[in-house]
Design a protein around this motif. Structure first.
Motif, PDB file in Angstrom:
ATOM      1  N   ALA A  99      50.923 -16.342 -28.158  1.00  0.00           N
ATOM      2  CA  ALA A  99      49.723 -15.499 -28.113  1.00  0.00           C
ATOM      3  C   ALA A  99      48.593 -16.159 -28.900  1.00  0.00           C
ATOM      4  N   GLU A 100      48.934 -16.780 -30.026  1.00  0.00           N
ATOM      5  CA  GLU A 100      47.917 -17.470 -30.820  1.00  0.00           C
ATOM      6  C   GLU A 100      47.393 -18.713 -30.101  1.00  0.00           C
ATOM      7  N   VAL A 101      48.272 -19.390 -29.367  1.00  0.00           N
ATOM      8  CA  VAL A 101      47.826 -20.550 -28.576  1.00  0.00           C
ATOM      9  C   VAL A 101      46.784 -20.103 -27.561  1.00  0.00           C
ATOM     10  N   ARG A 102      47.069 -19.016 -26.869  1.00  0.00           N
ATOM     11  CA  ARG A 102      46.139 -18.519 -25.845  1.00  0.00           C
ATOM     12  C   ARG A 102      44.812 -18.087 -26.479  1.00  0.00           C
ATOM     13  N   GLU A 103      44.891 -17.463 -27.642  1.00  0.00           N
ATOM     14  CA  GLU A 103      43.673 -17.030 -28.331  1.00  0.00           C
ATOM     15  C   GLU A 103      42.824 -18.218 -28.772  1.00  0.00           C
ATOM     16  N   SER A 104      43.459 -19.345 -29.038  1.00  0.00           N
ATOM     17  CA  SER A 104      42.733 -20.535 -29.498  1.00  0.00           C
ATOM     18  C   SER A 104      41.918 -21.195 -28.394  1.00  0.00           C
ATOM     19  N   LYS A 105      42.239 -20.878 -27.125  1.00  0.00           N
ATOM     20  CA  LYS A 105      41.579 -21.460 -25.953  1.00  0.00           C
ATOM     21  C   LYS A 105      41.901 -22.950 -25.768  1.00  0.00           C
ATOM     22  N   ALA A 106      42.901 -23.455 -26.476  1.00  0.00           N
ATOM     23  CA  ALA A 106      43.297 -24.853 -26.312  1.00  0.00           C
ATOM     24  C   ALA A 106      44.022 -25.034 -24.987  1.00  0.00           C
ATOM     25  N   GLU A 107      43.872 -26.193 -24.376  1.00  0.00           N
ATOM     26  CA  GLU A 107      44.575 -26.457 -23.120  1.00  0.00           C
ATOM     27  C   GLU A 107      45.947 -27.073 -23.365  1.00  0.00           C
TER      28      GLU A 107
ATOM     29  N   ALA B 295      56.865 -20.921 -21.935  1.00  0.00           N
ATOM     30  CA  ALA B 295      55.440 -20.853 -21.588  1.00  0.00           C
ATOM     31  C   ALA B 295      55.163 -21.464 -20.223  1.00  0.00           C
ATOM     32  N   ASP B 296      54.865 -20.626 -19.240  1.00  0.00           N
ATOM     33  CA  ASP B 296      54.498 -21.122 -17.917  1.00  0.00           C
ATOM     34  C   ASP B 296      53.009 -21.438 -17.827  1.00  0.00           C
ATOM     35  N   ASP B 297      52.220 -20.784 -18.676  1.00  0.00           N
ATOM     36  CA  ASP B 297      50.765 -20.916 -18.579  1.00  0.00           C
ATOM     37  C   ASP B 297      50.164 -21.769 -19.690  1.00  0.00           C
ATOM     38  N   VAL B 298      51.018 -22.393 -20.509  1.00  0.00           N
ATOM     39  CA  VAL B 298      50.553 -23.236 -21.615  1.00  0.00           C
ATOM     40  C   VAL B 298      51.142 -24.625 -21.442  1.00  0.00           C
ATOM     41  N   CYS B 299      50.318 -25.644 -21.587  1.00  0.00           N
ATOM     42  CA  CYS B 299      50.794 -27.035 -21.516  1.00  0.00           C
ATOM     43  C   CYS B 299      51.405 -27.402 -22.864  1.00  0.00           C
TER      44      CYS B 299
END
Length: 365
Positions: free
Chosen positions: A295-303, A320-324
């Motif tokens: 959740a924190e990764v997504r909030e950071s907007k990092a790819e 994580a399917d939506d995080v590289c």
């Protein structure tokens, strides 16, 4: 460490800050100080990730983590914990889960293993050499080119034994490693794993062997990271000293990557859910840790989520399917390494009648 438990009982101010970063402490009705006064139960102790976030947020500098580490040792000594159900985790056994998987998958490093006198060696760590053999070999090849690395060591640092509450077995594993280093006249060990680094640091210092990280030795190739935004997950063993965290961020910046920080990083990082091997004891806590971190990764907007611990990489990649999710070494070497494949193959290895036989062999005394 027992002195630290006493200190916790005497100095805890019951502020509750540690409960905010730990599902175990959050679920306990009493403060860590009161728990220390009575002693931790086996169930509590093996529900702790031993990640150290509680230490990082404590305003008076006491350590609930040490309470549960002591509780693990006490539970093992008193036979209040069924160690025989978790033999697959113990790296000093020939048939532990990772070594059996490597044999099953044909992962062998005999051609690059240390032979004869070898002044400088690569120590990748169990998880990296098991889950990412191609990356492991690529790193070793670079080390050969960049610093004349003489060979690779496939030993375990012994950290799982320490975390399990088996200090004597951990010391025996360390002594075996030191004897091997002396036999090969090794003067410098280069590690890729932060857990291995901090576990081996005092051991090798006492033996007169220099310990370095791959990031301070590798001459990294030119990778164009311009315009790509990363966030770095800091490994729990590195939270206090931050050696790997600083080196990885510097290497990413040198390659042109832009780094953004998550809400919790450095000393206050959130565990990936692998700490203390709790995925085997409390998978619900592992799921909570992973969910909070992603959740924190997504909030950071990092790819890109970059990790410098192979266990962290595998844990996040599987969820994580939506995080590289990448290992920092893969990113810096311009590679595309899949950390989910090994987990799937390991699960497949244990399926069916043949899988039952393999599991029986792993769990045999």
């Amino acid at each position: 460490m027992e002195n630290k438990v006493k200190e916790l009982a005497e100095r805890c101010i019951e502020c509750g800050l540690c409960k905010g970063c730990c599902p175990l402490l959050a679920g306990m009705e009493e403060s860590p100080g009161k728990a220390a006064a009575r002693g931790a139960t086996a169930e509590e102790s093996f529900s702790c990730a031993l990640c150290g976030c509680c230490e990082a947020v404590c305003p008076v500098g006491v350590s609930p983590k040490e309470l549960f580490a002591a509780g693990r040792r006490a539970a093992i000594a008193a036979e209040d914990f069924r160690l025989d159900e978790y033999l697959y985790l113990l790296p000093d056994r020939d048939n532990n889960l990772m070594s059996v998987y490597r044999r099953f998958s044909g992962i062998d490093y005999g051609d690059i293993a240390v032979k004869g006198e070898a002044s400088r060696c690569f120590f990748p760590g169990c998880t990296l050499m098991t889950y990412a053999p191609e990356l492991t070999r690529a790193v070793f090849s670079r080390l050969q080119k960049d610093c004349g690395c003489d060979g690779m060591l496939t030993d375990c640092c012994g950290k799982p034994l320490t975390q399990m509450g088996l200090p004597q077995r951990a010391e025996a594993a360390a002594a075996k490693l030191v004897a091997r280093l002396k036999a090969h006249a090794v003067r410098e060990v280069i590690v890729a794993c932060p857990g291995c680094y901090y576990e081996l640091l005092p051991v090798l210092a006492a033996a007169g062997v220099t310990l370095k990280t791959v990031y301070e030795v590798l001459e990294l190739p030119s990778v164009d990271g311009a315009g790509r935004i990363c966030t770095v997950h800091d490994s729990c063993p590195d939270r206090r000293e931050g050696v790997f965290g600083r080196q990885v961020r510097a290497a990413l910046a040198k390659s042109g990557f832009q780094t953004v920080e998550m809400s919790h990083s450095g000393k206050k990082t959130i565990c990936c859910g692998s700490g203390g091997m709790i995925s085997s004891f409390r998978p619900d806590f592992t799921e909570e840790f992973v969910g909070r971190r992603l959740a924190e990764v997504r909030e950071s907007k990092a790819e890109i989520l970059a990790n410098y611990c192979a266990s962290c990489t595998a844990k996040f990649a599987a969820a994580a399917d939506d995080v590289c999710v990448v290992h920092a070494l893969s990113l810096l070497l311009g590679r595309d390494d899949d950390f989910t494949a090994a987990k799937k193959r390991m699960a497949a290895m244990l399926e069916g009648p043949e899988g039952d036989e393999i599991w029986a062999r792993i769990m045999a005394d």
